[in-house]
Design a protein around this motif. Sequence first.
Motif, PDB file in Angstrom:
ATOM      1  N   GLN A  82       0.814  -1.218   0.000  1.00 12.36           N
ATOM      2  CA  GLN A  82       0.000   0.000   0.000  1.00 12.36           C
ATOM      3  C   GLN A  82       0.841   1.258   0.000  1.00 12.36           C
ATOM      4  OE1 GLN A  82      -3.154   0.664   2.774  1.00 12.36           O
ATOM      5  NE2 GLN A  82      -3.817  -1.457   2.668  1.00 12.36           N
ATOM      6  N   PHE A 152      -8.537  -3.544  -4.831  1.00 13.11           N
ATOM      7  CA  PHE A 152      -9.202  -2.273  -4.535  1.00 13.11           C
ATOM      8  C   PHE A 152     -10.703  -2.530  -4.621  1.00 13.11           C
ATOM      9  CE2 PHE A 152     -10.697   2.062  -5.553  1.00 13.11           C
ATOM     10  CZ  PHE A 152     -10.091   2.748  -4.500  1.00 13.11           C
ATOM     11  N   TYR A 157      -8.073  -0.299  -0.152  1.00 11.19           N
ATOM     12  CA  TYR A 157      -7.125  -1.342  -0.523  1.00 11.19           C
ATOM     13  C   TYR A 157      -7.333  -2.527   0.398  1.00 11.19           C
ATOM     14  CZ  TYR A 157      -4.480   2.148  -3.193  1.00 11.19           C
ATOM     15  OH  TYR A 157      -4.087   3.086  -4.099  1.00 11.19           O
TER      16      TYR A 157
END
Length: 164
Positions: A82, A152, A157
């Motif tokens: 991320q 996603f 996320y």
Amino acid sequence: MSQTTIDPAAFRQVLSSYPTGVCVVTALDASNRPAGMVVGSFTSVSLDPPLVGFFPDKKSSSWPLIEAAGHFCVNVMGSDQQDICRAVTARGPEKFVGVEYTISEHNLPVIANAIACIECRLYSVTEAGDHWFVLGEVLRLETTREDDPMLFHRGRYGGFAEII
């Protein structure tokens, strides 16, 4: 312009029900600096010739840099990356600060520890509403680790969870 009237907020809300994978498309700009953008629209298109595609927004400031390079690398992000996605979504010179990468034989930035990389030659760019439909002819590809992909979904996320 479309003949159909669809509320943009409703369109986004409904389509966010469909999870997508997360990739970072990279290239080197005219000054040999890394350019990149996060995409959730990556897909395989054809086996013969080997083609992949994605859909950058026409308002993207990164897409023209990648297009001008004439080739690009699709870096498939792992669920633990991320921080890389957040870095690459930054604007300006901060985009690749803290992002580790190497330069491939095709002169493309390959992000360290991406779960796969797919290096492509720009094959075609077609107008698709407020986006472009970009096709790339695959030059080289490899899976670099067998970890879960980043997903996603509904603006967040996440990762993959197997149903047992």
